[in-house]
Design a protein around this motif. Structure first.
Motif, mmCIF file in Angstrom:
data_model
loop_
_atom_site.group_PDB
_atom_site.id
_atom_site.type_symbol
_atom_site.label_atom_id
_atom_site.label_comp_id
_atom_site.label_asym_id
_atom_site.label_seq_id
_atom_site.Cartn_x
_atom_site.Cartn_y
_atom_site.Cartn_z
ATOM 1 N N THR A 1 0.815 -1.191 0.000
ATOM 2 C CA THR A 1 0.000 0.000 0.000
ATOM 3 C C THR A 1 0.864 1.263 0.000
ATOM 4 N N VAL B 1 2.736 -6.212 -1.782
ATOM 5 C CA VAL B 1 3.775 -7.027 -1.160
ATOM 6 C C VAL B 1 3.817 -6.649 0.321
ATOM 7 N N SER C 1 5.625 -7.405 4.231
ATOM 8 C CA SER C 1 6.626 -8.092 5.057
ATOM 9 C C SER C 1 6.752 -7.490 6.455
ATOM 10 N N VAL D 1 12.813 1.968 0.285
ATOM 11 C CA VAL D 1 13.628 0.752 0.209
ATOM 12 C C VAL D 1 14.464 0.741 1.477
ATOM 13 N N ASP D 2 14.234 -0.262 2.312
ATOM 14 C CA ASP D 2 14.846 -0.323 3.641
ATOM 15 C C ASP D 2 15.835 -1.495 3.656
HETATM 16 O O1 LIG Z 1 13.061 -2.754 1.981
HETATM 17 P P1 LIG Z 1 12.133 -3.435 2.926
HETATM 18 O O2 LIG Z 1 12.737 -3.683 4.291
HETATM 19 O O3 LIG Z 1 11.541 -4.683 2.336
HETATM 20 O O4 LIG Z 1 10.950 -2.433 3.248
HETATM 21 C C1 LIG Z 1 10.251 -1.728 2.267
HETATM 22 C C2 LIG Z 1 8.814 -2.155 2.173
HETATM 23 O O5 LIG Z 1 8.206 -2.102 3.474
HETATM 24 C C3 LIG Z 1 6.969 -1.454 3.369
HETATM 25 O O6 LIG Z 1 5.961 -2.360 3.005
HETATM 26 P P2 LIG Z 1 5.100 -3.188 4.077
HETATM 27 O O7 LIG Z 1 5.512 -4.616 4.066
HETATM 28 O O8 LIG Z 1 5.128 -2.493 5.400
HETATM 29 O O9 LIG Z 1 3.641 -3.100 3.445
HETATM 30 P P3 LIG Z 1 2.812 -1.763 3.153
HETATM 31 O O10 LIG Z 1 3.321 -1.189 1.867
HETATM 32 O O11 LIG Z 1 1.417 -2.261 3.029
HETATM 33 O O12 LIG Z 1 3.000 -0.817 4.306
HETATM 34 C C4 LIG Z 1 7.198 -0.449 2.260
HETATM 35 O O13 LIG Z 1 5.982 -0.029 1.697
HETATM 36 C C5 LIG Z 1 8.070 -1.196 1.286
HETATM 37 O O14 LIG Z 1 7.307 -1.891 0.328
#
Ligand SMILES: O=P(O)(O)OC[C@H]1O[C@H](OP(=O)(O)OP(=O)(O)O)[C@H](O)[C@@H]1O
Ligand code: HPA
Length: 259
Positions: free
Chosen positions: A113, A137, A139, A172-173
């Motif tokens: 989202t 997606v 996580s 991007v984390d």
């Molecule tokens: O690089 P990463 O550590 O994988 O983090 C990045 C992802 O984390 C969040 O998604 P989340 O899983 O929280 O879902 P959301 O978009 O519904 O908030 C964000 O929207 C990215 O898609």
């Protein structure tokens, strides 16, 4: 000159209807001729088109209040709404120049989202043919730590085989989400895969990813190592609607043991 009161924009000059200015694309659209509107509406539309460039510089999202505030858990703001808008315009210009050089329209894939606001703001500023689609997606669940195993819970509608794909992310984390998505899109036969993220948090990166073909990496800001919310980003599904990006007060998630 007559001044019309406009909510949130102050007083805008009322200009008499005349020939459309050359930069005004709305008024010359063949699918929406100006004379389709009754005279007063057509005139008001032209007035807004002309007046907006000056007014837009000061435009801020007016949140409708009543009850609890959306930003009650925010410790401090990292990027204001104006910072966000200015940087999105710059990133859009870079992306636009690249997409205009392609032989066929790219597919811009928003990661739901979190990317919903960035995607909407970005594509409105890109004057190039493109298709828009979404994947979902997940996580993080309701926590502040990645599960390390992103799940694609909703797939694309558009066929990306042989297409140039631009993945649009809010952040991007660890890199787990984009790594997973790049592999997924590559399997579907995308000819190039770029990533355009509003925030990039390299301090937490644990999954390295490789762009595909002539793919590029675009980013709005480098994010310091904080859990941030707003402009699409959430904690436990809240704060996405904030028009700026802020750091959440630690006490809002300290008791979090969900991951
Ligand atoms: O690089 P990463 O550590 O994988 O983090 C990045 C992802 O984390 C969040 O998604 P989340 O899983 O929280 O879902 P959301 O978009 O519904 O908030 C964000 O929207 C990215 O898609
Ligand atoms: O800092 C963050 N905030 C919100 N969602 C996120 N997903 C990964 N990192 C973050």
């Amino acid at each position: 000159m007559v001044l019309l009161p406009m909510p949130n924009l102050g007083l805008l000059p009322f200009l008499p209807a005349g020939p459309a200015p050359s930069h005004s694309r709305n008024t010359s659209s063949p699918s929406l001729p100006a004379n389709k509107f009754p005279a007063p509406l057509a005139r008001r539309r032209r007035t807004l088109t002309l007046a907006l460039p000056a007014a837009a510089a000061e435009a801020q999202t007016a949140m409708v209040s009543g009850g609890a505030d959306a930003d009650a858990g925010i410790d401090r703001v990292l990027w204001t709404e104006a910072d966000v808008a200015a940087r999105v315009t710059e990133v859009a210009a870079e992306l636009c120049a690249d997409l205009r050089g392609l032989r066929e329209p790219a597919v811009v894939v928003g990661v739901a989202t979190g990317a919903f606001l960035f995607l909407a703001d970005l594509v409105r500023r890109v004057d190039a043919p493109l298709a828009v689609d979404f994947v979902r997606v997940e996580s993080y669940g309701d926590g502040t730590e990645s599960s390390g195993r992103p799940r694609i819970t909703s797939d694309l509608k558009v066929d990306v085989a042989g297409k140039h794909v631009v993945v649009v992310e809010d952040i991007v984390d660890t890199g787990n989400t984009v790594s997973c998505l790049i592999a997924h899109l590559e399997k579907k036969g995308a000819s190039s895969i770029s990533v355009c993220t509003f925030l990039d948090k390299p301090a937490r990166r644990s999954a390295n990813f490789q762009l595909v073909g002539d793919g590029k990496f675009y980013r709005g800001f480098e994010c310091p190592d904080y859990f941030v919310v707003g402009y699409g980003m959430d904690y436990a599904e809240l704060y996405r609607n904030l028009p700026y990006v802020g750091v959440l007060k630690a006490e809002m998630y300290k008791k979090d043991t969900s991951n």
